[in-house]
Design a protein around this motif. Sequence first.
Motif, PDB file in Angstrom:
ATOM      1  N   SER A 166       2.117  12.980   0.501  1.00  0.00           N
ATOM      2  CA  SER A 166       0.513  13.898   0.273  1.00  0.00           C
ATOM      3  C   SER A 166       0.608  14.350   2.275  1.00  0.00           C
ATOM      4  O   SER A 166       1.049  13.891   3.194  1.00  0.00           O
ATOM      5  CB  SER A 166      -0.899  12.655   0.277  1.00  0.00           C
ATOM      6  OG  SER A 166      -0.829  11.604  -0.811  1.00  0.00           O
ATOM      7  N   LYS A 221       1.457  -1.296  -0.178  1.00  0.00           N
ATOM      8  CA  LYS A 221       0.246  -0.467  -0.144  1.00  0.00           C
ATOM      9  C   LYS A 221       0.364   1.108  -0.269  1.00  0.00           C
ATOM     10  O   LYS A 221       2.487   0.978  -0.046  1.00  0.00           O
ATOM     11  CB  LYS A 221      -0.968   0.203   1.389  1.00  0.00           C
ATOM     12  CG  LYS A 221      -1.957  -1.622   1.576  1.00  0.00           C
ATOM     13  CD  LYS A 221      -2.368  -0.843   2.699  1.00  0.00           C
ATOM     14  CE  LYS A 221      -3.821  -1.922   2.125  1.00  0.00           C
ATOM     15  NZ  LYS A 221      -3.360  -3.172   2.360  1.00  0.00           N
ATOM     16  N   LYS A 222       0.054   2.032  -0.519  1.00  0.00           N
ATOM     17  CA  LYS A 222       1.176   3.689  -0.180  1.00  0.00           C
ATOM     18  C   LYS A 222       0.446   4.289   1.516  1.00  0.00           C
ATOM     19  O   LYS A 222      -0.604   4.044   2.311  1.00  0.00           O
ATOM     20  CB  LYS A 222       0.720   4.472  -1.081  1.00  0.00           C
ATOM     21  CG  LYS A 222       0.817   4.021  -2.158  1.00  0.00           C
ATOM     22  CD  LYS A 222      -0.117   5.217  -3.667  1.00  0.00           C
ATOM     23  CE  LYS A 222       0.510   4.431  -4.743  1.00  0.00           C
ATOM     24  NZ  LYS A 222      -0.333   5.744  -5.711  1.00  0.00           N
ATOM     25  N   CYS A 223       1.324   4.995   1.898  1.00  0.00           N
ATOM     26  CA  CYS A 223       1.501   5.733   3.131  1.00  0.00           C
ATOM     27  C   CYS A 223       2.002   7.225   3.393  1.00  0.00           C
ATOM     28  O   CYS A 223       3.262   7.124   2.998  1.00  0.00           O
ATOM     29  CB  CYS A 223       1.533   5.397   3.986  1.00  0.00           C
ATOM     30  SG  CYS A 223       2.130   5.528   5.951  1.00  0.00           S
ATOM     31  N   ALA A 224       1.410   7.752   3.731  1.00  0.00           N
ATOM     32  CA  ALA A 224       2.115   8.980   4.164  1.00  0.00           C
ATOM     33  C   ALA A 224       2.933   8.997   5.452  1.00  0.00           C
ATOM     34  O   ALA A 224       2.336   8.652   6.647  1.00  0.00           O
ATOM     35  CB  ALA A 224       0.607  10.778   3.843  1.00  0.00           C
ATOM     36  N   ARG A 272      11.725   3.721   3.805  1.00  0.00           N
ATOM     37  CA  ARG A 272      12.464   2.829   2.664  1.00  0.00           C
ATOM     38  C   ARG A 272      12.791   2.007   2.646  1.00  0.00           C
ATOM     39  O   ARG A 272      12.837   0.557   2.177  1.00  0.00           O
ATOM     40  CB  ARG A 272      12.732   3.979   1.556  1.00  0.00           C
ATOM     41  CG  ARG A 272      11.816   4.443   0.801  1.00  0.00           C
ATOM     42  CD  ARG A 272      12.299   5.365  -0.256  1.00  0.00           C
ATOM     43  NE  ARG A 272      11.291   6.096  -0.940  1.00  0.00           N
ATOM     44  CZ  ARG A 272      11.067   6.967  -0.997  1.00  0.00           C
ATOM     45  NH1 ARG A 272      12.969   7.460  -1.019  1.00  0.00           N
ATOM     46  NH2 ARG A 272      10.638   7.973  -2.308  1.00  0.00           N
ATOM     47  N   VAL A 291       6.520  -0.937   0.935  1.00  0.00           N
ATOM     48  CA  VAL A 291       5.211   0.233   1.232  1.00  0.00           C
ATOM     49  C   VAL A 291       6.052   1.299   0.722  1.00  0.00           C
ATOM     50  O   VAL A 291       7.233   1.881   0.716  1.00  0.00           O
ATOM     51  CB  VAL A 291       5.056   0.445   2.981  1.00  0.00           C
ATOM     52  CG1 VAL A 291       3.869   1.628   2.797  1.00  0.00           C
ATOM     53  CG2 VAL A 291       4.588  -0.759   3.968  1.00  0.00           C
ATOM     54  N   GLU A 292       4.850   2.160  -0.028  1.00  0.00           N
ATOM     55  CA  GLU A 292       5.374   3.432  -0.298  1.00  0.00           C
ATOM     56  C   GLU A 292       5.132   4.797   0.173  1.00  0.00           C
ATOM     57  O   GLU A 292       4.046   4.983   0.164  1.00  0.00           O
ATOM     58  CB  GLU A 292       4.453   3.291  -2.240  1.00  0.00           C
ATOM     59  CG  GLU A 292       5.492   4.784  -2.990  1.00  0.00           C
ATOM     60  CD  GLU A 292       4.685   5.761  -4.418  1.00  0.00           C
ATOM     61  OE1 GLU A 292       4.266   5.785  -4.455  1.00  0.00           O
ATOM     62  OE2 GLU A 292       3.896   3.541  -4.583  1.00  0.00           O
ATOM     63  N   PRO A 293       6.163   5.572  -0.242  1.00  0.00           N
ATOM     64  CA  PRO A 293       5.940   6.751   1.048  1.00  0.00           C
ATOM     65  C   PRO A 293       5.579   7.633  -0.032  1.00  0.00           C
ATOM     66  O   PRO A 293       5.941   7.579  -1.085  1.00  0.00           O
ATOM     67  CB  PRO A 293       6.924   7.084   1.753  1.00  0.00           C
ATOM     68  CG  PRO A 293       8.110   6.571   1.150  1.00  0.00           C
ATOM     69  CD  PRO A 293       7.509   5.176   0.446  1.00  0.00           C
ATOM     70  N   LEU A 294       4.406   8.580   0.805  1.00  0.00           N
ATOM     71  CA  LEU A 294       3.696   9.631   0.113  1.00  0.00           C
ATOM     72  C   LEU A 294       4.445  11.267   1.043  1.00  0.00           C
ATOM     73  O   LEU A 294       4.317  11.295   1.964  1.00  0.00           O
ATOM     74  CB  LEU A 294       2.198   9.658   0.072  1.00  0.00           C
ATOM     75  CG  LEU A 294       1.213   8.358  -0.999  1.00  0.00           C
ATOM     76  CD1 LEU A 294       0.018   8.191  -1.008  1.00  0.00           C
ATOM     77  CD2 LEU A 294       2.518   8.270  -2.223  1.00  0.00           C
ATOM     78  N   HIS A 320      -3.744  11.185   3.297  1.00  0.00           N
ATOM     79  CA  HIS A 320      -4.059   9.617   2.850  1.00  0.00           C
ATOM     80  C   HIS A 320      -4.799   8.585   3.962  1.00  0.00           C
ATOM     81  O   HIS A 320      -4.175   8.381   4.543  1.00  0.00           O
ATOM     82  CB  HIS A 320      -2.929   8.714   2.101  1.00  0.00           C
ATOM     83  CG  HIS A 320      -2.763   7.723   1.190  1.00  0.00           C
ATOM     84  ND1 HIS A 320      -3.647   8.088  -0.021  1.00  0.00           N
ATOM     85  CD2 HIS A 320      -2.682   6.685   0.763  1.00  0.00           C
ATOM     86  CE1 HIS A 320      -3.441   6.373  -0.592  1.00  0.00           C
ATOM     87  NE2 HIS A 320      -3.197   6.628   0.472  1.00  0.00           N
ATOM     88  N   GLU A 378      -6.290   4.761   3.102  1.00  0.00           N
ATOM     89  CA  GLU A 378      -5.966   3.564   2.175  1.00  0.00           C
ATOM     90  C   GLU A 378      -7.189   1.931   2.532  1.00  0.00           C
ATOM     91  O   GLU A 378      -6.479   1.794   3.594  1.00  0.00           O
ATOM     92  CB  GLU A 378      -5.081   3.052   1.186  1.00  0.00           C
ATOM     93  CG  GLU A 378      -4.977   2.480   0.763  1.00  0.00           C
ATOM     94  CD  GLU A 378      -3.206   2.069   0.124  1.00  0.00           C
ATOM     95  OE1 GLU A 378      -3.493   0.943  -0.626  1.00  0.00           O
ATOM     96  OE2 GLU A 378      -2.648   3.191  -0.224  1.00  0.00           O
TER      97      GLU A 378
END
Length: 343
Positions: free
Chosen positions: A171, A147-150, A160, A166-169, A174, A176
């Motif tokens: 935003s 998933k993505k996560c701010a 990372r 997990v993709e850091p954002l 966020h 999800e």
Amino acid sequence: MNMKSKITGKKIKPRISTKHVSIFVPSGNCILSSIIGSYKIFSEVNRILHAQNPDQPLPFHIQLVGINNETNLYDGAFNIKPHTTIDQVDKSDLVIIPAILGDFAAEVKNNEAVIPWIIKHYKQGAEIASLCTGAFLVAATGLLKGKKCATHWMAFDAFRIMYPDVEPLKSVVHEEDGICSSGGAYSFLNLILHLVEKYVSREMAIQCSKIFEIEIDRFSQASFTIFNGSKMHADGAVMQAQNFIEKNYAEKISVDELANHCLLSRRNFERRFKKATNYSPAEYIQYLKIEAARKQLESSRYHINEVMYAVGYNDNKAFRTTFKKITGLSPLEYRNRFQAYGA
């Protein structure tokens, strides 16, 4: 019966069900303001709606929940005594994980007892909300895998490394699959307003934004980021290339030139550079140029075209497009927001 906001004059629709909110108090180093700020906003919503209609149930039952009965922060300057401990809370509708501080791996280890507790509540239907670097604790549960996560932009490299799946954002907020996350520092206030809007009403979120003077509906951290270039790796050739780019970013640098400088084939160089820094060489050069432009816009009165030329751009449209893509603002908007007084 709907009540009217004293500030907006609009109707605020009260909810008849009470949500149990567990604000976790970490064991170890954490950002105290993310605990207090969350508690204050939810409590203010309760206060407003109770004043308007004392017979209605409060929307939030708020508890500070810790691993231990007491937590000392900031070298003992502050002391928190949670209302209860995690072993005493069997059901919660919303679990708030505040920002942790310091050595993230060590802080996750300090709080490993809460990880199965978070998983349990999520599987029971609770929503999970991580504030800033609280994302490290939530990611440790495995619930964010794929998933993505701010989280705070300054923590991206460490995040990372610890959680490559997990993709850091960048935003500010966020959401999800029942997991909400916020950007860095006081961005958590926007996440709490988001939850107030979700559980109570948009009108109540606006009212809280006015009471606490929080700019509502912020979407990106991009304009606040500072690009330093990730050097948390052991690839000497890539480090050599990074140092070369940093000294010569205003010049025209080709990927072939960088590869030759490092005595690598272009294909091998690009692969290693991306793996080490999470950017392609071309992206890295762009980010460094734009970071240099940002600093000039903040501290000088040079015309925007002069700044553009100084950082190595000759195409006005390309410069403005790239600048907005990276910062979320046009060069003029950025200058108006961040230029130092008297510059």
